[in-house]
Design a protein around this motif. Sequence first.
Motif, PDB file in Angstrom:
ATOM      1  N   UNK A  99       0.837  -1.208   0.000  1.00 27.87           N
ATOM      2  CA  UNK A  99       0.000   0.000   0.000  1.00 27.87           C
ATOM      3  C   UNK A  99       0.868   1.252   0.000  1.00 27.87           C
ATOM      4  N   UNK A 100       1.934   1.229   0.810  1.00 30.20           N
ATOM      5  CA  UNK A 100       2.828   2.385   0.902  1.00 30.20           C
ATOM      6  C   UNK A 100       3.425   2.714  -0.459  1.00 30.20           C
ATOM      7  N   UNK A 101       3.866   1.691  -1.158  1.00 31.39           N
ATOM      8  CA  UNK A 101       4.448   1.931  -2.485  1.00 31.39           C
ATOM      9  C   UNK A 101       3.406   2.504  -3.443  1.00 31.39           C
ATOM     10  N   UNK A 102       2.193   1.981  -3.386  1.00 31.99           N
ATOM     11  CA  UNK A 102       1.146   2.486  -4.280  1.00 31.99           C
ATOM     12  C   UNK A 102       0.826   3.947  -3.992  1.00 31.99           C
ATOM     13  N   UNK A 103       0.795   4.317  -2.706  1.00 30.16           N
ATOM     14  CA  UNK A 103       0.527   5.712  -2.344  1.00 30.16           C
ATOM     15  C   UNK A 103       1.636   6.619  -2.856  1.00 30.16           C
ATOM     16  N   UNK A 104       2.896   6.255  -2.595  1.00 31.87           N
ATOM     17  CA  UNK A 104       4.011   7.097  -3.017  1.00 31.87           C
ATOM     18  C   UNK A 104       4.096   7.182  -4.535  1.00 31.87           C
ATOM     19  N   UNK A 105       3.848   6.074  -5.224  1.00 26.60           N
ATOM     20  CA  UNK A 105       3.848   6.095  -6.683  1.00 26.60           C
ATOM     21  C   UNK A 105       2.715   6.971  -7.218  1.00 26.60           C
ATOM     22  N   UNK A 106       1.559   6.929  -6.542  1.00 28.51           N
ATOM     23  CA  UNK A 106       0.421   7.746  -6.977  1.00 28.51           C
ATOM     24  C   UNK A 106       0.700   9.234  -6.783  1.00 28.51           C
ATOM     25  N   UNK A 107       1.478   9.585  -5.772  1.00 29.99           N
ATOM     26  CA  UNK A 107       1.875  10.987  -5.594  1.00 29.99           C
ATOM     27  C   UNK A 107       2.881  11.406  -6.658  1.00 29.99           C
ATOM     28  N   UNK A 108       3.892  10.563  -6.881  1.00 30.20           N
ATOM     29  CA  UNK A 108       4.940  10.909  -7.836  1.00 30.20           C
ATOM     30  C   UNK A 108       4.405  10.992  -9.264  1.00 30.20           C
ATOM     31  N   UNK A 109       3.554  10.036  -9.639  1.00 34.62           N
ATOM     32  CA  UNK A 109       3.031   9.982 -11.007  1.00 34.62           C
ATOM     33  C   UNK A 109       1.723  10.749 -11.160  1.00 34.62           C
TER      34      UNK A 109
END
Length: 263
Positions: A99-109
Amino acid sequence: MTALPLKSLPAGVIRQTLRTRRDGPVLTVELNTPEQGNAVTDALLDDLLAVLQDQDPAVRVLVLAGNGDDFCLGGDRGEFTRHLAHDPTGGGIRTSGNKARRVCDALTANPAVTIARVQGKAIGAGLALALACDLRVGSVDATFRLPELALGLPTAWGGLLPRLISEVGAARVRELVLTGRAFSAEEAHYLSILQRVVPTHELDAAVADWVRPIVRRPPAALRVTKTLLHSLSAASRMADVSALDAELLAAVLAESQHARGGS
């Protein structure tokens, strides 16, 4: 600023762990558990994912902020302990890490320009959330720290390490990670973790200084430029192994738990 029609986030919406506010093309997402230092929990990650996945395409700027004295004190270690008690093999840690990776990726992208508004402490996962944003402004008294190693954890959360190396450089990151020392807003600015440092009472004005020109840019050109910047940055991280973050975190915690139980 001309107001745009709202999709599903009227001003002042409060989720379990977040407060969201919409002002035309600007969406502010505020971590809203100040009594816990806005610590990152599964509930917070779920709420962030829901907001980011339901984001109106008309949003051009997303501001990530924290309510209270601190931006974010990092991951909730008590929740990690509960995950391991429920599943000693680390299954819950893996789920949370993904989940953490998905959140950070969603912010970056994110198609919108993302701005982190940082005050007080930004520790571990809190620093990762800020670093996932395009622009970062901090109060002059803000402090940062990567304490994972001292806590018996790998620096493996949300793709933090490759982003940090890309922004800061490997030698300086190595020192911050291995020592776990706190560093100031001034040093964070020198390291390019922050692009601006201002007095606390000027944080909102600093954010507004960035927002005003961004929302005047043609939407299509803004989206394409943001995509180009993200793609070029990602290309410089060809050895990015952060997809393994959740597995590494789960494996280390499960092994530590087993060692403690067997001692």
